[in-house]
Design a protein around this motif. Structure first.
Motif, PDB file in Angstrom:
ATOM      1  N   UNK A  72       0.828  -1.211   0.000  1.00 51.32           N
ATOM      2  CA  UNK A  72       0.000   0.000   0.000  1.00 51.32           C
ATOM      3  C   UNK A  72       0.860   1.258   0.000  1.00 51.32           C
ATOM      4  N   UNK A  73       1.930   1.243   0.782  1.00 56.51           N
ATOM      5  CA  UNK A  73       2.812   2.408   0.826  1.00 56.51           C
ATOM      6  C   UNK A  73       3.510   2.624  -0.512  1.00 56.51           C
ATOM      7  N   UNK A  74       3.943   1.553  -1.138  1.00 54.69           N
ATOM      8  CA  UNK A  74       4.603   1.667  -2.443  1.00 54.69           C
ATOM      9  C   UNK A  74       3.616   2.176  -3.487  1.00 54.69           C
ATOM     10  N   UNK A  75       2.389   1.671  -3.456  1.00 54.43           N
ATOM     11  CA  UNK A  75       1.369   2.139  -4.399  1.00 54.43           C
ATOM     12  C   UNK A  75       1.097   3.624  -4.209  1.00 54.43           C
ATOM     13  N   UNK A  76       1.036   4.068  -2.965  1.00 53.65           N
ATOM     14  CA  UNK A  76       0.813   5.483  -2.675  1.00 53.65           C
ATOM     15  C   UNK A  76       1.979   6.327  -3.197  1.00 53.65           C
ATOM     16  N   UNK A  77       3.199   5.871  -2.998  1.00 55.24           N
ATOM     17  CA  UNK A  77       4.362   6.588  -3.512  1.00 55.24           C
ATOM     18  C   UNK A  77       4.372   6.617  -5.044  1.00 55.24           C
ATOM     19  N   UNK A  78       3.995   5.531  -5.674  1.00 55.92           N
ATOM     20  CA  UNK A  78       3.925   5.498  -7.141  1.00 55.92           C
ATOM     21  C   UNK A  78       2.910   6.513  -7.653  1.00 55.92           C
TER      22      UNK A  78
END
Length: 90
Positions: A72-78
């Motif tokens: 979820x954090x990686x998706x938000x950063x992307x």
């Protein structure tokens, strides 16, 4: 038919009996179990298999939770990077 054990089978049985006889005094972990708490009696009666299962399940659930959280954090950063790239080019 001959159902008599061979010499190799007799040696194996003798080795097992020797090991059992040698180590039988070393496995006294359940002595005094009658005075132990009900939880300890339950754990000892099931040979700790459920404790091992429970600990392994906890570890798997923690790993799964961690992976989902990181995803979820990686998706938000992307999304933030994609958004900043779109704003920068306009």
């Amino acid at each position: 038919m001959n159902f008599l054990p061979t010499q190799a089978q007799e040696d194996t049985v003798a080795a097992v009996d020797t090991l059992t006889e040698s180590y039988s005094q070393k496995w006294d972990g359940t002595s005094g179990l009658d005075e132990a708490s009900p939880l300890i009696q339950t754990v000892a009666s099931y040979d700790l298999i459920f404790i091992v299962l429970g600990v392994s399940l906890i570890i798997w659930f923690v790993l799964l939770f961690f992976i989902i959280r990181v995803d979820k954090k990686v998706s938000k950063l992307e999304e933030e990077i994609e958004k900043s790239n779109v704003e920068g080019t306009s």
